[in-house]
Scaffold this motif. Structure first.
Motif: not given
Length: 386
Positions: A48-51, A69-72, A99-104
């Motif tokens: 969700n945009g959080v690295k 989890a709250m930050e995400m 939501k929106n999990i960028q694995l690669s």
């Protein structure tokens, strides 16, 4: 004219359909460099945009600490997830939805269920948000290459040139765990490849007893206590055995004199150290597991592991003796408070298992001492590796 127009429209629809199909089946092959920290595979992830960073744990289920989890902006799923941790202790956690999990770079998951965990000291020490289990990779094929410290993520196909007959059946069930048949002394036993488990081989207590009775396992020593911490801390003290299996065959790679200490897990585990000996490929979509050894040599693993005859871990907000091997049963008791290890005072030390492991690893030689506090009095006790 109408016929010509019909042909043009049909051709246009066909092209659109082909483009849409190509987009849906776009071949993804992404390389993910990982860090190997304290025997854990750690990868960067964007949620969700959080690295953040996660441990890749093929033997676990995705879990995220509450604060992260709250930050995400994780959503509540309104239900609980029940699991068993390293010590076989059953525990339930609130289920959340990421939501929106960028694995690669090219692979993203729209939604992923996660256990919402309390603060876990080990995760904080590693700087990770939690663990990614096999459920996070359920629609992919992943390759582990420890020599290059990379994971390769393929979707939706296997890596080019990989034949399905090169692998073996994986008994993933609904948990997406990488369980395969491993041959011990000629007998097949289902074991879990767990990238989150340190070491090479962790044998379940039940398997150890079964193998011992069949002559497939040698017992070297016995203890009372616990030998590891799970998500909910230390489990109950139990009988612990140390020994070795004369021969273990992992998908064609032979290992002899494979030592291990029993765990309360219901299933024996092949740990992350298997990656020192070959590439592992897990095809979650087709339930196929592959192992490609770096060489065909038979590896002698050295027999039963040499350990200190007293184990120490944080417990009850202090450091205690948590494993007592047979040679120490008349000198120490489970739960004795430890205040000094070989001259290092433990007062004020963070309640961390790694802190103790660091102290023990710097001791030269195979003899040392600990100081326990019993009935208000200090007692010096000699310990040794055996």
């Amino acid at each position: 004219m109408r016929s010509k127009m019909y042909c043009i429209v049909t051709f246009f629809i066909l092209i659109c359909h082909m483009n849409g199909y190509a987009q849906q089946t776009k071949r993804i092959c992404d390389t993910i460099p990982y860090e190997f920290i304290r025997e854990k595979i750690v990868i960067p992830v964007v949620v969700n945009g959080v690295k953040v960073k996660y441990i890749v744990d093929t033997g676990g289920q995705t879990g995220t600490m509450w604060e992260e989890a709250m930050e995400m902006k994780a959503e509540s799923a309104g239900s609980l997830v029940s699991i068993s941790d390293f010590n076989g202790t059953g525990v339930s956690y609130q289920k959340g939805i990421l939501k929106n999990i960028q694995l690669s770079p090219n692979y993203q998951i729209d939604e992923l269920n996660t256990m919402v965990l309390p603060e876990v000291g080990m995760f904080k020490d590693l700087g990770v948000a939690g663990i990614l289990g096999g459920d996070a990779f359920a629609q992919t094929v992943i390759t582990f290459n420890a020599r290059k410290k990379i994971m390769i993520l393929n979707y939706p196909y296997r890596p080019r040139g990989l034949k399905i007959e090169d692998g073996v059946e994986m008994f993933a069930g609904t948990t997406h765990h990488s369980i395969v048949n491993v041959k011990v002394g000629g007998e097949m036993k289902k074991m879990l490849f767990d990238s989150g488990a340190q070491g090479f081989f962790s044998i379940s207590k039940d398997d150890f007893i079964e193998f011992r009775e069949k002559g497939l396992c040698n017992q070297a020593d016995q203890a009372y206590g616990v030998n590891g911490a799970g998500l909910v801390g230390l489990g109950e003290a139990v009988d612990v055995y140390k020994g070795s299996v004369p021969e273990l065959d992992f998908l064609g790679k032979r290992f002899t004199n494979v030592g291990s200490i029993t765990s309360p897990n219901s299933r024996s585990i092949i740990g992350v150290d298997i990656l020192k000996y070959g590439e592992v490929v897990i095809d979650y979509m087709r339930n196929r597991f592959y192992f490609f050894p770096f060489d065909d040599e038979v590896e002698d693993m050295g027999g039963a592991p040499k350990t200190w005859n007293a184990g120490i871990m944080p417990r009850n907000d202090r450091f205690e003796v948590t494993t007592v091997w047979s040679s120490m049963k008349d000198q120490l008791s489970f739960g004795d408070e430890v205040v000094d290890i070989n001259g290092t005072k433990l007062t004020g030390l963070p309640m961390s298992q790694w802190e103790i492991e660091e102290i023990m690893s710097t001791i030269e030689g195979e003899q040392a001492y600990i100081v326990i506090l019993k009935d208000g009095k200090e007692k010096k006790v000699e310990i040794r590796k055996e």
